[in-house]
Design a protein around this motif. Structure first.
Motif, PDB file in Angstrom:
ATOM      1  N   MET A 103       3.340  -8.235  -7.403  1.00  0.00           N
ATOM      2  CA  MET A 103       3.238  -7.683  -6.064  1.00  0.00           C
ATOM      3  C   MET A 103       2.005  -6.788  -6.001  1.00  0.00           C
ATOM      4  O   MET A 103       1.752  -5.993  -6.893  1.00  0.00           O
ATOM      5  N   SER A 104       1.230  -6.915  -4.946  1.00  0.00           N
ATOM      6  CA  SER A 104       0.084  -6.034  -4.767  1.00  0.00           C
ATOM      7  C   SER A 104       0.580  -4.646  -4.346  1.00  0.00           C
ATOM      8  O   SER A 104       1.759  -4.441  -4.115  1.00  0.00           O
ATOM      9  N   LYS A 105      -0.323  -3.712  -4.244  1.00  0.00           N
ATOM     10  CA  LYS A 105       0.048  -2.337  -3.949  1.00  0.00           C
ATOM     11  C   LYS A 105      -0.451  -1.896  -2.584  1.00  0.00           C
ATOM     12  O   LYS A 105      -1.288  -2.559  -1.972  1.00  0.00           O
ATOM     13  N   ILE A 106       0.057  -0.763  -2.144  1.00  0.00           N
ATOM     14  CA  ILE A 106      -0.393  -0.119  -0.915  1.00  0.00           C
ATOM     15  C   ILE A 106      -1.661   0.661  -1.252  1.00  0.00           C
ATOM     16  O   ILE A 106      -1.705   1.394  -2.235  1.00  0.00           O
ATOM     17  N   GLY A 107      -2.687   0.518  -0.430  1.00  0.00           N
ATOM     18  CA  GLY A 107      -3.901   1.298  -0.590  1.00  0.00           C
ATOM     19  C   GLY A 107      -3.811   2.560   0.255  1.00  0.00           C
ATOM     20  O   GLY A 107      -3.365   2.509   1.398  1.00  0.00           O
ATOM     21  N   ILE A 108      -4.207   3.683  -0.316  1.00  0.00           N
ATOM     22  CA  ILE A 108      -4.204   4.955   0.412  1.00  0.00           C
ATOM     23  C   ILE A 108      -5.635   5.470   0.441  1.00  0.00           C
ATOM     24  O   ILE A 108      -6.249   5.686  -0.608  1.00  0.00           O
ATOM     25  N   PHE A 109      -6.149   5.661   1.649  1.00  0.00           N
ATOM     26  CA  PHE A 109      -7.515   6.124   1.837  1.00  0.00           C
ATOM     27  C   PHE A 109      -7.521   7.256   2.857  1.00  0.00           C
ATOM     28  O   PHE A 109      -6.691   7.292   3.765  1.00  0.00           O
ATOM     29  N   PHE A 110      -8.489   8.133   2.729  1.00  0.00           N
ATOM     30  CA  PHE A 110      -8.554   9.291   3.620  1.00  0.00           C
ATOM     31  C   PHE A 110     -10.003   9.719   3.807  1.00  0.00           C
ATOM     32  O   PHE A 110     -10.873   9.421   2.999  1.00  0.00           O
ATOM     33  N   LEU A 134      -1.778  -0.574   4.083  1.00  0.00           N
ATOM     34  CA  LEU A 134      -2.610   0.611   3.907  1.00  0.00           C
ATOM     35  C   LEU A 134      -1.979   1.841   4.539  1.00  0.00           C
ATOM     36  O   LEU A 134      -1.288   1.738   5.565  1.00  0.00           O
ATOM     37  N   ILE A 135      -2.266   2.997   3.952  1.00  0.00           N
ATOM     38  CA  ILE A 135      -2.000   4.285   4.576  1.00  0.00           C
ATOM     39  C   ILE A 135      -3.348   4.971   4.668  1.00  0.00           C
ATOM     40  O   ILE A 135      -4.042   5.130   3.664  1.00  0.00           O
ATOM     41  N   VAL A 155      -0.952  -1.154   8.748  1.00  0.00           N
ATOM     42  CA  VAL A 155      -1.524   0.162   8.495  1.00  0.00           C
ATOM     43  C   VAL A 155      -0.631   1.255   9.058  1.00  0.00           C
ATOM     44  O   VAL A 155      -0.223   1.202  10.218  1.00  0.00           O
ATOM     45  N   ALA A 156      -0.339   2.257   8.230  1.00  0.00           N
ATOM     46  CA  ALA A 156       0.331   3.479   8.665  1.00  0.00           C
ATOM     47  C   ALA A 156      -0.706   4.598   8.644  1.00  0.00           C
ATOM     48  O   ALA A 156      -1.520   4.682   7.716  1.00  0.00           O
ATOM     49  N   LEU A 157      -0.690   5.427   9.671  1.00  0.00           N
ATOM     50  CA  LEU A 157      -1.695   6.477   9.817  1.00  0.00           C
ATOM     51  C   LEU A 157      -1.082   7.865   9.728  1.00  0.00           C
ATOM     52  O   LEU A 157       0.044   8.084  10.177  1.00  0.00           O
TER      53      LEU A 157
END
Length: 184
Positions: A1-8, A51-52, A92-94
């Motif tokens: 399973m791939s992962k969630i990317g978190i960027f800011f 993504l978050i 995408v969650a923001l």
């Protein structure tokens, strides 16, 4: 399973702190460590299907960046490199930061600008958040009584941050992980 990317994007480091708290709640098994958008290229983000993304608020409801008064590159400069439409198929969650007492007339409005840009790029946005419990005059980020993503006010409501993060992460985790299993 791939992962969630978190960027800011960040100017003072607070958005980075919140991104790290979100990552800790999700765990290394399903989310990669948060990364500042001023350190990546679009391809680094686009490899994720879930993504978050987090943003501070700068300027008068602008996407944070040099024209909004940021000293370092932020979302404005990153999105300028992003080809239009490249978020098709991404969930995408923001989350956004703001100061409701200091900037009551435009509280967390940069979140809406990021939201609208990502929708225009084809993203599916999840994880809206109730505007109840905040005190402000206006926020462009509110649609039908709900913010377009989680809003954190560390300055005047830092005592609610952990509770809000717990609730929001519990809300978006299944929505994001479902996207991971759909794309696998």
């Amino acid at each position: 399973m791939s992962k969630i990317g978190i960027f800011f994007g960040t100017e003072t480091g607070t958005t980075r702190l919140i991104a790290k708290k979100i990552h800790k709640r999700l765990g290394d098994e399903i989310a990669d460590k948060p990364v500042n958008v001023n350190r990546i290229e679009p391809a680094d983000m686009l490899r994720y299907d879930a993504l978050i993304l987090g943003t501070p608020s700068y300027g008068v409801g602008q996407i944070p960046g040099h024209t909004a008064g940021c000293l370092e590159s932020n979302w404005e400069e990153f999105l300028a490199k992003m080809p239009q439409g490249d978020f098709r198929g991404k969930r995408v969650a923001l989350f956004g930061l703001g100061a409701q007492e200091r900037y009551s007339e435009r509280f967390a409005s940069s979140l809406r600008r990021l939201h609208d840009t990502l929708v225009d790029f084809g993203a599916e946005i999840v994880g809206d958040w109730s505007a109840q419990g905040y005190t402000f005059e206006h926020s462009a980020s509110v649609i039908d009584g709900r913010f377009v993503g989680l809003v954190i006010d560390q300055r005047t409501q830092g005592m609610y941050t952990d509770e809000r993060l717990d609730t929001w992460v519990a809300q978006v985790r299944p929505l994001l992980t479902a996207r991971l299993t759909q794309s696998a």
